[in-house]
Scaffold this motif. Structure first.
Motif, mmCIF file in Angstrom:
data_model
loop_
_atom_site.group_PDB
_atom_site.id
_atom_site.type_symbol
_atom_site.label_atom_id
_atom_site.label_comp_id
_atom_site.label_asym_id
_atom_site.label_seq_id
_atom_site.Cartn_x
_atom_site.Cartn_y
_atom_site.Cartn_z
ATOM 1 N N ARG A 52 85.987 -0.491 61.799
ATOM 2 C CA ARG A 52 84.883 -1.449 61.748
ATOM 3 C C ARG A 52 83.535 -0.742 61.822
ATOM 4 N NH1 ARG A 52 86.184 -4.110 65.823
ATOM 5 N NH2 ARG A 52 84.659 -3.489 67.384
ATOM 6 N N PHE A 53 83.431 0.248 62.703
ATOM 7 C CA PHE A 53 82.156 0.950 62.833
ATOM 8 C C PHE A 53 81.908 1.921 61.684
ATOM 9 C CE2 PHE A 53 82.645 -0.444 67.272
ATOM 10 C CZ PHE A 53 81.388 -0.986 67.475
ATOM 11 N N VAL B 188 76.799 -3.024 61.422
ATOM 12 C CA VAL B 188 77.983 -2.637 60.646
ATOM 13 C C VAL B 188 78.883 -3.830 60.362
ATOM 14 C CG1 VAL B 188 77.970 -0.287 61.547
ATOM 15 C CG2 VAL B 188 79.304 -2.034 62.730
ATOM 16 N N ALA B 189 78.457 -5.020 60.767
ATOM 17 C CA ALA B 189 79.287 -6.204 60.538
ATOM 18 C C ALA B 189 79.445 -6.438 59.040
ATOM 19 C CB ALA B 189 78.664 -7.422 61.201
ATOM 20 N N GLY B 190 80.650 -6.683 58.621
ATOM 21 C CA GLY B 190 80.926 -6.918 57.218
ATOM 22 C C GLY B 190 82.302 -7.504 57.042
ATOM 23 N N LEU C 126 83.784 -9.131 49.874
ATOM 24 C CA LEU C 126 84.299 -7.781 49.638
ATOM 25 C C LEU C 126 84.014 -6.865 50.824
ATOM 26 C CD1 LEU C 126 83.390 -6.834 45.949
ATOM 27 C CD2 LEU C 126 85.654 -7.309 46.889
ATOM 28 N N PRO C 127 85.002 -6.125 51.314
ATOM 29 C CA PRO C 127 84.704 -5.050 52.272
ATOM 30 C C PRO C 127 83.835 -3.988 51.603
ATOM 31 C CG PRO C 127 87.059 -5.567 52.236
ATOM 32 C CD PRO C 127 86.449 -6.276 51.080
ATOM 33 N N LYS C 128 83.001 -3.345 52.404
ATOM 34 C CA LYS C 128 82.124 -2.323 51.828
ATOM 35 C C LYS C 128 82.923 -1.109 51.378
ATOM 36 C CE LYS C 128 77.938 0.351 52.776
ATOM 37 N NZ LYS C 128 76.849 0.620 53.751
ATOM 38 N N PHE C 129 83.852 -0.645 52.221
ATOM 39 C CA PHE C 129 84.683 0.517 51.896
ATOM 40 C C PHE C 129 86.149 0.164 52.110
ATOM 41 C CE2 PHE C 129 80.726 2.600 53.452
ATOM 42 C CZ PHE C 129 80.380 3.271 52.294
#
Length: 735
Positions: A190-191, A101-103, A145-148
């Motif tokens: 984060r998760f 889940v690292a992003g 970019l963050p995913k969400f």
């Protein structure tokens, strides 16, 4: 008469007793659950580590299994080595999950144009909460970019899942805990791969996507749109607070439940009914199971030739899975679904559905998929309650008496008494099992929750959830409105019961935060009570005693938020005084941690502070002055008289205060708490740096003096109101 001394004392043969009890647990197959316990312990160790390598736990796992193979003839050695392997596997699961889940995560407040796909929309009355899958953020490279992102939209009319929107947004990094040990929104975000939170500025613009909508997004968007439509249908059919609660029970959308209703349910100890979790999943799956089994039993040729019970179990598994998907597959819902599937799987294998072994299999599956769940109250309370109910199942039913009632009235009274006893025992056991988790995570105990659950759960079990299943089945035919109205009548009764129970004096008791040591002892006690089948259970008195002995909370003298927008300082009367402009959410977090039942809007919170435009000073116990500086003009005076300086500004170079927490200090520490250990030392505990003990040297003025800070230019900047996203103000995540 002669006496010999010393008189011989016959001590019990402890090794022989251990051997006998160990043999009982082996015969009862109670060693397997300790694999799940060891797996969880490995996860706990992982979250204490700093950037561990994956190869280390994997090597330990392989070596443990190899050693277990060579030691297989010795059952104790085999059990210990398998436990070590499970511990290593839990540690490795934490590493794998964290890396998966690292992003990118936003690091500063950003106001910019964003675009992306709407994943989910939740109507919250005055606004809408949106989960946006980012495609672009002005001024940021695609790789950063963050995913969400999760944003609130006050002008979100017409937004629906699956749409592609452009808007201007104000985004913030996911907030860290309000105090060390408090709720960690940033970890949960984060998760969930949420890299920023905030709000949309103005109305979003719906446009065509630059590329086609991904198929998986179309599926999830369709499900969420159906959830929103059914939520509105139920809420409009019932109306009022009962409409919002009923919709949440069916679709998992809690945005239409007002905060007063939430408070009523919490005070009665039954807020858990509005979170789609174990209770709802079991009732929904049980309704499917009972309906299919009863329907097939109507046909003798089917009932005699086919395994009706197993067919009903398969139907219940499919029904529970569909219910879990439709309600949004939230974390608690997924855990409950896995538990339910394992239970019905045991029915298919002709095994007891409810057993500690099956519960352990469920826990292993849940933790392997989501190791972070172990740290949350939802997992701890749900599995703790089920484990206690399973272990103490004999107490839930009374032994049949020798003389059975003869008359119909006597039999009815006998049956009613057994049902009442079962409900009372179930509620009492579950309440005791979950009390340590509630005290640790929420700093509240609802002593009348036993009454609230005993009065409300029969309505939920007998009327509300069966009506929910029937309503969903008739919804496509347009025949559901009367069913929702019947459901609403029952929910109204639940709310009336909650209001009545919540009106009792002391319905909600706020207690200081339980220490981590006491929490660990009490958690271990619950495991020892529930996992063994032998007399090893009596050993639970040791961690229970240790937990109660160490339960005395540590009460901090100062709470300061991560940006120094506000603080809570213990005054001369021993209660907290609030200065600055912390958010209501943060203020209540501080108050609950101190065992203070006041609300954030209580007028007495600021009476003990002497404030002007330059800042505030609070006189604490033993005549300690603590200054909250908002303007550079206050430094000259406050640095001479204050033991501690709290400020959002940069402190001057020659400040003589005992401790200075300024902008730079808080940037490296995060939210911080202070505790005066004695006149010369102070404990500083922060989110990022942990615990420190700082010695305060005495100045010539007989005040405490700090180590001189580096020379820095002073600036003049008033403290603004705290920057917080609406997600932190909401209590949904914690409940």
């Amino acid at each position: 008469m002669t006496a010999s001394w010393p008189v011989p004392i016959n001590f019990p043969d402890v090794p022989a007793w251990i051997g006998r009890e160990f043999a009982i647990d082996v015969a009862q197959r109670r060693l397997f659950p300790w694999i799940a316990v060891s797996f969880g312990l490995g996860i706990v160790l992982f979250f204490q580590a700093e950037e561990p390598a994956l190869w280390a736990p994997l090597v330990c796992f392989v070596l443990s299994l190899m050693a277990a193979w060579f030691a297989r003839r010795s059952l104790p050695a085999l059990a210990l080595l398998i436990g070590l392997a499970a511990l290593s596997a839990g540690f490795a699961a934490g590493v794998v999950r964290t890396r998966s889940v690292a992003g990118p995560v936003l690091t500063r407040i950003t106001i910019a144009a964003v675009s992306g796909f709407v994943e989910t929309v939740e109507d919250r009355g005055q606004d809408r909460r949106i989960l946006l899958r980012l495609v672009s953020l002005q001024g940021m490279a695609a790789s950063d970019l963050p995913k969400f992102v999760r944003v609130n939209a006050r002008k979100g009319e017409g937004l629906a899942p699956g749409q592609f929107i452009e808007a201007k947004a104000r985004l913030l990094p996911p907030p860290q805990p309000a105090w060390p040990g408090g709720y960690d929104f940033a970890r949960d975000a984060r998760f969930r791969e949420v890299g920023a939170v905030g709000s949309l500025l103005g109305a979003p613009k719906i446009i065509a996507p630059p590329q086609g909508t991904p198929w998986f997004l179309a599926v999830t968007a369709g499900i969420d749109a159906a959830r929103n439509a059914l939520t509105q249908r139920i809420a409009s059919a019932i109306g009022g607070p009962a409409g919002g609660v009923s919709a949440a029970l069916v679709t998992g959308k809690r945005g239409l439940i007002g905060e007063p209703t939430n408070d009523v349910l919490r005070a009665a100890g039954i807020y858990h009914i509005v979170s789609i979790s174990g209770l709802h999943m079991v009732l929904a799956a049980g309704t499917f199971f009972w309906l299919i089994r009863a329907f097939l039993a109507l046909f003798p040729i089917v009932a005699l030739r086919w395994p009706v019970k197993k067919i009903a179990a398969v139907a219940a598994m499919f029904g529970a899975t569909a219910y879990g998907l439709f309600t949004g597959s939230d974390v608690a819902t997924e855990r409950s679904l896995i538990m339910t599937l394992v239970m019905f799987g045991a029915v298919l294998a002709d095994r007891p559905a409810l057993s500690i072994r099956n519960l352990s299999v469920s826990a292993l599956l849940v933790l392997a998929r989501e190791p972070e769940a172990l740290l949350g109250p939802s997992f701890q309370m749900s599995f703790g309650a089920v484990a206690a109910l399973t272990a103490f199942a004999p107490l839930l039913t009374l032994k049949p008496s020798q003389g059975q009632p003869v008359t119909a009235l006597g039999r009815a009274l006998h049956w009613s008494f057994h049902q009442i006893w079962g409900l009372f025992a179930t509620t009492l056991i579950a309440s005791l099992a979950t009390a340590p988790f509630s005290a640790y995570h929420f700093q509240t105990i609802n002593p009348y929750g036993l009454i609230g659950n005993a009065l409300a759960l029969p309505l939920v079990s007998v009327v509300v959830m069966p009506a929910a299943v029937l309503g969903v089945l008739t919804y496509p035919f347009g025949l559901d409105r009367p069913i929702w109205q019947v459901m609403g009548l029952a929910v109204n009764q639940v709310l009336d019961v909650s209001a009545w129970v919540g009106s009792f004096s002391g319905a909600t008791m706020v207690m200081p935060a339980l220490s981590i040591l006491a929490f660990g002892f009490l958690s271990a006690a619950l495991l020892i009570l529930t996992v063994p089948a032998s007399s090893f259970r009596w050993l639970a008195v040791l961690p229970i005693g240790a937990g109660l002995a160490t339960a005395a909370p540590i009460r901090y003298d100062v709470f300061i938020d991560r940006e120094a927008a506000g603080a809570a300082i213990r005054d001369a009367s021993g209660t907290l005084t609030v200065v600055g402009k912390p958010s209501a959410f943060v203020t209540e977090q501080w108050l609950r941690a101190d065992g203070d039942g006041r609300n954030a809007d209580d007028g007495g919170l600021r009476r003990q502070a002497r404030c002007d435009r330059s800042g505030c000073v609070v006189e604490g116990p033993e005549q300690r002055s603590i200054a909250f500086v908002q303007d550079v003009s206050a430094f000259e005076e406050d640095c001479r008289r204050a033991v501690v300086i709290l400020t959002r500004l940069k402190a001057p170079t020659r400040c003589e205060a005992g401790l200075v927490l300024d902008r730079d200090a808080l940037a490296s520490r995060g939210a911080t708490v202070l505790r005066f250990r004695d006149r010369d030392t102070i404990e500083v505990r922060s989110v990022r740096k942990g615990s420190e003990v700082i010695a305060l040297r005495r100045a010539s003025t007989d005040d405490a003096a700090a180590t001189i800070l580096p020379n820095r230019p002073m600036e003049k900047r008033p403290v603004p109101e705290q920057d917080l996203p609406d997600e932190e103000i909401s209590s949904d995540e914690r409940d």
